[in-house]
Every structure is written in C-alpha cells, then in structure tokens.
Design an enzyme around this catalytic site. Sequence first.
Site, PDB file in Angstrom:
ATOM      1  N   ILE A  63       0.867  -1.173   0.000  1.00 28.66           N
ATOM      2  CA  ILE A  63       0.000   0.000   0.000  1.00 28.66           C
ATOM      3  C   ILE A  63       0.905   1.225   0.000  1.00 28.66           C
ATOM      4  CG2 ILE A  63      -1.858   1.228   1.171  1.00 28.66           C
ATOM      5  CD1 ILE A  63      -2.629  -1.619   0.089  1.00 28.66           C
ATOM      6  N   LYS A  64       0.638   2.133  -0.938  1.00 23.22           N
ATOM      7  CA  LYS A  64       1.472   3.336  -1.069  1.00 23.22           C
ATOM      8  C   LYS A  64       0.941   4.453  -0.172  1.00 23.22           C
ATOM      9  CE  LYS A  64       3.298   4.507  -5.209  1.00 23.22           C
ATOM     10  NZ  LYS A  64       3.334   4.798  -6.662  1.00 23.22           N
ATOM     11  N   ILE A  65       1.841   4.983   0.648  1.00 23.69           N
ATOM     12  CA  ILE A  65       1.517   6.111   1.524  1.00 23.69           C
ATOM     13  C   ILE A  65       2.517   7.228   1.244  1.00 23.69           C
ATOM     14  CG2 ILE A  65       1.498   6.915   3.938  1.00 23.69           C
ATOM     15  CD1 ILE A  65       0.554   4.172   4.799  1.00 23.69           C
TER      16      ILE A  65
END
Length: 364
Positions: free
Chosen positions: A140-142
């Site tokens: 998951i890209k944050i």
Amino acid sequence: MANNVKQIHDFGQSIWLDFIDREIISSGKLQKLIDEDGVRGVTSNPAIFEKAITSSSDYDADIKTLGATAKTTEELFFGLAIKDIQAAADLFDGVYNEGVVGADGYVSLEVSPFLALDAEGTAKQAELLWKQVDRKNVMIKIPGTKPGLKAIRESIAKGININVTLLFGLERYEEVTEAYISGLEDHLAAGHNIEHISSVASFFLSRIDVVVDPLLQAKGENGLVGEVAIASAKKAYEIYKRVFSTERWKALEAKGGKPQRLLWASTGSKNPAFKDTKYVEALIGPDTVDTVPLETIDAFRDHGIAADTLMLGLDQATETLGRLKSLGIDLDKITQDLEDEGIEKFNKPFEKLLKAIEDQKAKA
C-alpha cells in the site's frame, strides 16, 4: 545476447514497471515483461489509473456492476483498481515465492491522494485496502509527508507492506526509515513475527532536476545540469547503508526483519537533451528497486548499459550538493515545494478520474 534490462538484476537491483492497466495484464504483455525482461514488480498511482480507465472501454462493465452498490465514486474507483492489483499480484506470485520468499514480486496500490496530509485517514484506508486486496505481495502506497510518517509507522505496526512514495529530500527520507524501524519494533512488541513485512522508500528523481537545472543554467553552472537528483539519490543510499547497519537494526534483522529498500522513482528523462536511460544507468546497485515507465524499459532493452554504478562518485555527489549551497540554491526548500506540488499532481488526475467514472456510470 543477454537482455539489457534483465542484466540489471545481476547487480542486485530489481526493476519494477511503473504502469498498470487491464490490457497489459490480459494480453500477456506483463507476463512477457516478467519472463523476458526480468521485471519483478509493479507500481501504480492515481495518474496511471486515470489514463487506464479514461482511455479504454475495458472498465465499462465493471463501472456498471460496481456502480450499483458502491456508496461513493471513490469506493467505485477502488473496486476497479483492486481488481487490477489482484490480477497483477497473482501474475507476480511466482516471483514473490522465488528464492527468498517475499524478496520481490510486489504490486503497489496508493491510498487516496486526498488523504496525503491526514495521518488518521491514511492509516485507516491503508488497512482497508490491504484487507480488500488480500494478497501477501501487495504494497500500500503512503506519501512520505510529515503526517504520512505517523501513518507509515502505524501501518507497519499492523503488519502491512508499505511503499512510501513522494520522497524528494534526504532529511525526510531518514525520518521514513525511522518510521519503518519503529513500526517493526511495535509489531514485534505486540507479539507478532516481522519476517513477512516488506517496505520500500520511493525517492523521486527527474522532477528535482526539472526545477534545479534552470537555476544552475542561470548561474552559468552548466556542468552540474542533470546531476543534482543523482547526487541526492547517492547520498540517500549512504543513509540507507548507515541506518541498516546499526545495532538497533541488527536486532530486528536477527528476528527476520527486511531492510526497507530504496526505490528510484520518476526515472524517465524529462529533458530531451539527456539520454533516455540516464537515471536508470546512474543508480544501479544492490538492494535497490527502480520503478520504470514502459517506454524507458523499451529504451533500456534497446541501448541501456547495465553496470554497478550506484556507489561510484560518492565524493562528487557530496561536492555537488555542497556547491548548490554555495550558489544560494536551497535544495531543502525545493524538495518541500516538490512534495507539495506532488500531492497536487496526484489530486488533479484523481479528481479527473472520479469525474470520468461518474460520467461513465451515468451513461451505463
């Protein structure tokens, strides 16, 4: 003759594709990139999905189906995106399970760019997307914004794989490594294993030179044009080597902790005067990832040169960044501006994307 792209892997670097759409998955092109070029992962972002969904009819049937139950257009979008991410993750399952399990084979999905400055909202959505995709080899890209740091630590502490995106500055990068290490310590302290957790820190390159180069040219410093982003990346790698060799890190490594690899992003040359494989060639080295647009993979396959370059010219990199200071160019301010602008650059295509999905749903 050996494939030029595949040769990069011989130097310990993984090439990921910075692109996704349904056609590349269903046509077998993505599988071909895995088999022939040794591509070992995929990254996506709101701008990539905006192009995929608005320029193809491949999503129309799903927009109609999902539109019947989705409460918001954003929820509908994530329904579409998750289907693509799951299909790509399944293709990379073999890479994920090859050799050291979990060393590679990841597919990245980004949280809503509207949450870039909302730590709580980001952490909540990261957990939701992680559960919905339901694949071990998803990240998951944050965004690595100041509020993002808290969300990164919390997400790692929950055992979620995280791709920290939108990094431009060295100081922020070091803060990201701290968030990752603290998150692993939190997960361990809660009585969990950490060997399944993987993370990358995505350092953006060519956008730095786009801003800095005109300032250098205005001061007659043509010799430094096109060198600042690469110098920053080499200094980031020095930080990586230092942080992931401390006693604190070794204690986590003994429990199965994996270093958070540096990932080079924005590696397509934006200046036509530069070689189109410039950024890829300059930063090949062990325990790193380079996420590359399709056209840059094609260019590298054709005429790229794979060599162990990342550790070359470290003194020169230090001098380059020191020279900027003496010229009165404030790189810290530039990188903060790029981060702010980067959020906006993902917000705009996301807004456009949601509008296009709404229009499509109305037609259905």
